[in-house]
Design an enzyme around this catalytic site. Structure first.
Site, PDB file in Angstrom:
ATOM      1  CE  LYS A 113      -1.442   2.629   2.943  1.00 36.59           C
ATOM      2  NZ  LYS A 113      -1.982   3.623   2.265  1.00 36.59           N
TER       3      LYS A 113
ATOM      4  CD  GLU B  36      10.010  12.665  12.545  1.00 39.21           C
ATOM      5  OE1 GLU B  36      10.685  12.558  11.270  1.00 39.21           O
ATOM      6  OE2 GLU B  36       9.014  12.430  12.526  1.00 39.21           O
TER       7      GLU B  36
ATOM      8  CD  GLU C 188      12.485   4.762   8.696  1.00 42.23           C
ATOM      9  OE1 GLU C 188      12.421   5.387  10.088  1.00 42.23           O
ATOM     10  OE2 GLU C 188      12.485   5.168   8.072  1.00 42.23           O
TER      11      GLU C 188
ATOM     12  CB  CYS D  52      12.898   9.171   8.749  1.00 39.54           C
ATOM     13  SG  CYS D  52      12.894   8.934   7.975  1.00 39.54           S
TER      14      CYS D  52
END
Length: 493
Positions: free
Chosen positions: A178, A388, A252, A287
């Site tokens: 997906k 982030e 992750e 990331c």
């Protein structure tokens, strides 16, 4: 410069569908804000159909000669390179990735395909005992898990597919993939290449969809493992659903990585890396990027000045322009989130803005553009240094000692990557051991080489992608033990 916008399909094995039970989504061009395409979305019905096809293909793919599997993955890597420019254009249409970075991303994805193609015929077990040594013959056999579900992220869809799909297929699994529904074009081209490379019908399905499709994948009892790249909020939902079936996963989940810069490094090279990997690369939407720059007090002012000078040369604009280094962020919502973080940091006196700190104006005002942003004297405990940003921004902090640098670097719930800029080899080893991170990268070491394990600790997740550890995530090792047939209760006399 323009690119042909492909028609996006739901790929259930080799079957292509233009509609799905998940409805549709309008893809908005991140550069202009204009609608580019209607994207069909998968739902539970398409996941069920893909699993049925995978079940039919699973045994045949598991039994396929390993050399044949390797040749198919090698052919897929070749096709990625053959269509490198087209993939780069798709990345620009998907999320605004500049062409140069998009082409590099294709090379990275192809390298992962080739690496794991090489593993296909090298998967072995171990001999643990023989009749002579322990009175029984024991060995282990690596076997594919079966059907795995891969939920990929939007910020580098082709690289993510290279990192996840290639080891899963090399290990002999079938894959239900997906991709993020907001970046549909590169996955469409990837699915076409996979079929052309010779991946059998049902072995790989590509189903763009929302969380509804993702949940159907996670909860399907025939899908035996999940590999997910994304954020901790979604990860927690996936883990809760997977726990009901005791289903393993690889997570992750991003980071807030620190780079520790010492006076003995090459300052010019370190400054170039600092700007490219925080402002230039994917407009900061990565990331593992070193978005917290920790700089020794003796070189702080000099290093900051070098970063500002370099950042001013980074052109912002249309990613189809080959001279552009910084493209847009993924969406209008991302613009609001990022500028909101800047506004709160300013209101709280948590930093000083040397550059940027707001949405780009002028000719770029209609797109999702953020000005390249450099913040100095950042409060390491503030949101701007803890959460982030996922935009073209870097937070710079000063330190005086190694202990202080390590304390600031480890002052985060994340633990994906850390960086050291130093030519003192003893210092490098000393500090690398102390940093709370899944990987430490020194003087420009690359984070996502196919041959090195990549993955985090803390809320950056668990599990590995890359290296032998990456293919082991998609295998289980069966133990076979053969006895000598001796009775449990020997007869007397």
């Amino acid at each position: 410069m323009s690119a042909t916008i492909p028609t996006v399909h739901l790929h259930i094995g080799h079957e292509k569908r233009t509609t799905g039970s998940g409805g549709t989504r309008t893809h908005i061009h991140p550069v202009t804000g204009e609608a580019l395409a209607k994207v069909p979305l998968a739902g539970p019905a398409e996941v069920e159909a893909a699993v049925a096809k995978a079940e039919a293909a699973r045994e045949g793919w598991r039994r396929t000669n390993p050399e044949v599997r390797g040749k198919i993955l090698t052919r897929l890597a070749d096709l990625l390179i053959e269509k490198q420019r087209q993939f780069a254009e798709m990345a620009a249409l998907d999320g605004g990735t500049p062409l140069m970075q998009g082409e590099r991303g294709v090379e990275t994805a192809a390298s992962w395909m080739r690496y794991y193609a090489g593993w296909c015929d090298k998967l072995t077990g171990d001999l643990m005992s023989t009749f002579e040594t322990r009175g029984e013959f024991s060995y282990s056999v690596p076997e594919p898990i079966g059907i795995v579900g891969i939920i990929n992220t939007w910020n580098g869809p082709l690289i993510g597919m290279g990192m996840k799909v290639s080891p899963a297929l090399a290990a002999g699994n079938c894959v239900i993939l997906k991709p993020a529904e907001i970046t549909p074009f590169a996955p469409e081209l990837f699915a076409e290449c996979a079929k052309e490379a010779g991946i059998p019908d049902g072995v790989l399905s590509v189903l763009p969809g929302t969380g509804e499709a993702g949940e159907a994948i996670v909860r399907h009892p025939r899908i035996r493992k999940i590999s997910f790249t994304g954020g901790p909020i979604t990860a927690r939902k996936i883990l809760q659903a997977a726990a009901e079936q005791i289903k393993p996963s690889v997570m992750e989940l991003g980071g807030k990585s620190a780079s520790l810069t010492f006076p003995d490094c090459d300052l010019d090279a370190a400054a170039e890396r600092a700007v490219f990997w925080t402002i230039g690369c994917l407009a900061g939407q990565g990331c593992a990027l070193p978005t917290r720059q920790l700089v020794h007090a003796d070189i702080y002012d000099e290093f900051v000045a070098k970063m500002v000078e370099i950042a001013k040369r980074f052109k912002v604009g249309d990613p189809m322009d080959p001279t552009v280094m910084v493209g847009p962020v993924i969406s209008a919502a991302a613009v609001e989130r990022i500028t909101g973080m800047f506004d709160r940091a300013a209101a709280d006196n948590a930093c000083k803005f040397l550059m940027g700190g707001k949405r780009a104006g002028g000719d770029l005002a209609k797109g999702n553009f953020i000005e390249p942003t450099i913040m100095v004297d950042v409060n390491p405990d503030h949101e701007i240094a803890q959460v982030e940003i996922f935009g073209p921004a870097v937070a710079i902090m000063k330190f005086h000692t190694e202990d202080e640098a390590v304390a600031i670097a480890n002052n985060s719930e994340y633990g994906l990557s850390a960086y050291i800029q130093s030519n003192d080899i003893q210092r490098v080893h000393r500090i690398a051991e102390r940093l709370h991170a899944g990987g430490v990268y020194v003087n420009g070491g690359f984070q996502i080489n196919s041959h090195t394990p990549f993955g985090g600790v803390g809320i950056s997740g668990f599990g590995k992608e890359g290296g032998k550890a990456g293919i082991d995530e998609f295998l289980h090792y069966k133990t076979v033990t053969i006895g000598v047939g001796a009775p449990i209760f020997p007869k007397e006399g």
